[in-house]
Enzyme design. Structure first.
Site, PDB file in Angstrom:
ATOM      1  N   GLY A  16      43.656  36.944  43.942  1.00 50.53           N
ATOM      2  CA  GLY A  16      43.970  38.317  43.560  1.00 50.53           C
ATOM      3  C   GLY A  16      42.775  39.210  43.832  1.00 50.53           C
ATOM      4  N   SER A  44      39.580  41.751  43.283  1.00 49.07           N
ATOM      5  CA  SER A  44      38.411  41.743  42.411  1.00 49.07           C
ATOM      6  C   SER A  44      38.770  42.496  41.129  1.00 49.07           C
ATOM      7  CB  SER A  44      37.239  42.441  43.113  1.00 49.07           C
ATOM      8  OG  SER A  44      36.114  42.478  42.273  1.00 49.07           O
ATOM      9  N   LYS A  73      40.889  36.677  37.660  1.00 43.83           N
ATOM     10  CA  LYS A  73      40.870  35.294  38.152  1.00 43.83           C
ATOM     11  C   LYS A  73      39.879  34.421  37.392  1.00 43.83           C
ATOM     12  CE  LYS A  73      39.748  36.716  42.197  1.00 43.83           C
ATOM     13  NZ  LYS A  73      39.714  38.141  41.807  1.00 43.83           N
ATOM     14  N   SER A 122      40.187  35.313  48.105  1.00 43.86           N
ATOM     15  CA  SER A 122      40.925  34.699  49.220  1.00 43.86           C
ATOM     16  C   SER A 122      42.033  35.620  49.728  1.00 43.86           C
ATOM     17  CB  SER A 122      41.469  33.318  48.851  1.00 43.86           C
ATOM     18  OG  SER A 122      41.825  33.170  47.524  1.00 43.86           O
TER      19      SER A 122
END
Length: 175
Positions: free
Chosen positions: A12, A14, A18, A86
């Site tokens: 996801g 920034s 996460k 990612s």
């Protein structure tokens, strides 16, 4: 009988949550005595992938290297929690194929929410042109098409999201 390992890949923008979620899941799993390792994107970049930039090629290589470590740990029965932006779908699909035992968690938060949460001021710097190739600003983020888990962190609480991930692990027989 050895236990099955798995990689849980949190992806996801920034500031989406996460790291918060992966650490919360890790805390719960460790409380149950399970072998867990967290591969946090920020920490990995400081050590394992130091020297890589933020071009598409470097980002893909970063994900490959994280995937390599995650696969080794997974193969040895560890529950690996990866929290990394990612941004490219193909790179995530590549590590999914390589690792095999893989659960993708889309940590979904709108860009404006991520910007409000940004304690480091990275979005502000990116909008001012001080940071190039910043995901969500001048670099794309390709959301997963069929993640196993979606955590909408602007709408759901952290405990609710952690529970979604734990339930996914349970339903697949990993815990």
């Amino acid at each position: 009988m050895s236990r099955r390992g798995v990689t849980v890949w949190f992806t996801g923008l920034s500031g989406a949550g996460k790291t918060t979620l992966s650490c919360g899941v890790a805390q719960q799993l460790r409380a149950w005595g399970l072998p867990v390792e967290v591969l946090d994107g920020d920490l990995v970049r400081q050590h394992l992938t130091k020297g890589l930039g933020f071009s598409k090629v470097d980002r893909e290589e970063n994900i490959r290297r994280i995937g390599f470590v995650a696969e080794m740990l997974t193969r040895h029965g560890v529950i690996v929690l990866v929290s990394a932006i990612s941004p490219y779908r193909a790179a995530r699909q590549e590590v999914r194929r390589y690792i095999g035992s893989f659960i993708e968690v889309f940590v979904d938060a709108p860009l404006e929410v991520c910007e409000r949460r940004d304690v480091k001021g990275l979005y502000r710097k990116a909008r001012a042109g001080l940071i190039q190739h910043f995901t969500g600003i001048d670099d794309p983020y390709e959301p997963p098409e069929q993640p196993e888990v979606v955590c909408k962190t602007a709408e759901q609480s952290i405990p609710e999201c952690i529970d979604l991930v734990i339930q996914s692990l349970k339903s697949r027989g990993y815990v």
